[in-house]
Design a protein around this motif. Structure first.
Motif, PDB file in Angstrom:
ATOM      1  N   GLY A  69       0.654 -14.152  26.883  1.00  0.00           N
ATOM      2  CA  GLY A  69       1.476 -14.727  25.821  1.00  0.00           C
ATOM      3  C   GLY A  69       2.131 -16.033  26.255  1.00  0.00           C
ATOM      4  O   GLY A  69       2.257 -16.969  25.463  1.00  0.00           O
TER       5      GLY A  69
ATOM      6  N   GLN B  36      -0.520  -8.724  28.900  1.00  0.00           N
ATOM      7  CA  GLN B  36      -0.321  -9.296  27.565  1.00  0.00           C
ATOM      8  C   GLN B  36       0.842 -10.279  27.561  1.00  0.00           C
ATOM      9  O   GLN B  36       0.777 -11.346  26.944  1.00  0.00           O
ATOM     10  CB  GLN B  36      -0.073  -8.153  26.578  1.00  0.00           C
ATOM     11  CG  GLN B  36       0.079  -8.574  25.139  1.00  0.00           C
ATOM     12  CD  GLN B  36      -1.233  -8.916  24.487  1.00  0.00           C
ATOM     13  OE1 GLN B  36      -1.968  -9.771  24.990  1.00  0.00           O
ATOM     14  NE2 GLN B  36      -1.531  -8.286  23.386  1.00  0.00           N
TER      15      GLN B  36
ATOM     16  N   HIS C 178      -5.357 -12.985  23.047  1.00  0.00           N
ATOM     17  CA  HIS C 178      -4.089 -12.267  22.931  1.00  0.00           C
ATOM     18  C   HIS C 178      -4.252 -11.052  22.013  1.00  0.00           C
ATOM     19  O   HIS C 178      -3.793  -9.942  22.324  1.00  0.00           O
ATOM     20  CB  HIS C 178      -3.033 -13.229  22.370  1.00  0.00           C
ATOM     21  CG  HIS C 178      -1.620 -12.833  22.648  1.00  0.00           C
ATOM     22  ND1 HIS C 178      -1.200 -12.340  23.846  1.00  0.00           N
ATOM     23  CD2 HIS C 178      -0.509 -12.862  21.857  1.00  0.00           C
ATOM     24  CE1 HIS C 178       0.099 -12.094  23.810  1.00  0.00           C
ATOM     25  NE2 HIS C 178       0.527 -12.386  22.598  1.00  0.00           N
TER      26      HIS C 178
END
Length: 328
Positions: free
Chosen positions: A132, A128, A148
């Motif tokens: 990002g 993640q 995301h």
């Protein structure tokens, strides 16, 4: 090194519990992981609706020269703080995930099924975080923003399954309802997944992009909103069918209550959705709608996992004297 786990302060004891976990403390950390991953979806929505998606214009640094917010001529400090706050939440999610992994490693006897699910958390947080960075570098491309969110939804599912598995054994799955009702639950999960996917398409087409420089999906907003609403009607219909089927078959109370709770959350989410639509999508209600979507997902997982149980692993019966003699 011996870590004291009998500290008089209950908060300190809780923080030290992964080193000497019990079934109850492990279960509490697993539930905390569900809450933490749900929370980061809401903090991410706050970044978007406040126009702070590029509050930290670089990654992994917040600015080209600093990992923390510092005055920048092109970015308002308020937006910078919102985006940086969301990055800090990632460390909280990671810390809870590490606590779950440590609990799984230290639990006696160790359960391989729990360790595998626990390891998904820090690995998911790492994925993640890297994604990002791609979101920032792509200038909030709606596709990267959508993925995301979906990664967070997948992590919530993994965390819920970890929590569920801490409450049961490692024996074979045994359904507690009719086979067709359990199939209906699987169809419901698939429908909620499609609903979430449609929701991110609406988000990527709508007005709250996260920054004025962000691109949008080249779709008709009215059409995607109608599609999203149609799928929501389908999900509510399936949830009602599940609750009704569980009621008329006198299913276990846990399953019936879980289905009714899901239906209630969906109806509240529908009210929020219609109100935000007729009020021209105010930022606060958008954030509340994201929270509602995450809760619908969690409650759907709860309803479906309530349709089956796992008992302890059955031990093989001891061989009879005749069988032993035959072997020798």
């Amino acid at each position: 090194m011996k870590v004291p786990t009998d500290h008089p302060n209950p908060l300190v004891r809780s923080l030290l519990s992964p080193w000497a976990p019990t079934a109850a403390s492990f279960r509490a950390w697993a539930l905390a992981s569900v809450a933490a991953n749900a929370g980061i979806t809401v903090s991410g929505a706050a970044v978007r609706v406040t126009g702070s998606g590029l509050g930290c214009p670089t990654w992994p640094r917040c600015t080209p020269d600093s990992f923390v917010p510092v005055p920048h001529p092109e970015v308002a400090m308020a937006n910078m703080l919102v985006e940086f706050g969301n990055r800090l939440v990632t460390f909280l999610v990671l810390a809870v995930g590490v606590a779950c992994v440590l609990s799984a490693l230290r639990l006696a006897p160790r359960r391989r099924s729990l360790l595998g699910l626990a390891l998904l958390q820090p690995l998911g947080v790492l994925a993640q975080a890297l994604w990002g960075g791609l979101v920032v570098r792509s200038m909030l491309n709606p596709f990267t923003v959508a993925v995301h969110f979906l990664i967070s939804i997948a992590l919530v599912a993994a965390c819920w399954m970890l929590y569920q598995r801490t409450r049961e054994g490692d024996g074979p799955i045994r359904r507690v309802v009719h086979r067709d009702i359990r199939r209906l639950g699987h169809v419901l999960i698939a429908a909620v997944s499609v609903l979430l996917l449609a929701g991110v398409v609406v988000t990527g087409t709508g007005p709250h992009s996260g920054d004025v420089l962000a691109s949008r999906f080249d779709l008709d907003i009215e059409s995607v909103v109608r599609l999203h609403a149609d799928i929501a009607y389908l999900v509510v219909g399936l949830s009602f069918a599940l609750a009704f089927a569980l009621h008329v078959t006198d299913a276990p109370r846990t399953a019936r209550r879980a289905a009714l709770a899901l239906l209630g959350i969906e109806l509240l989410q529908g009210v929020i959705g219609y109100v935000q639509y007729f009020l021209a999508v105010p930022a606060f209600l958008v954030g509340l709608h994201v929270l509602g979507a995450t809760l619908v997902w969690i409650f759907a997982l709860r309803a479906v996992t309530a349709l089956r149980v796992r008992g302890p692993v059955e031990k093989a019966p001891a061989p009879s004297p005749t069988e032993v003699a035959a072997v020798h």
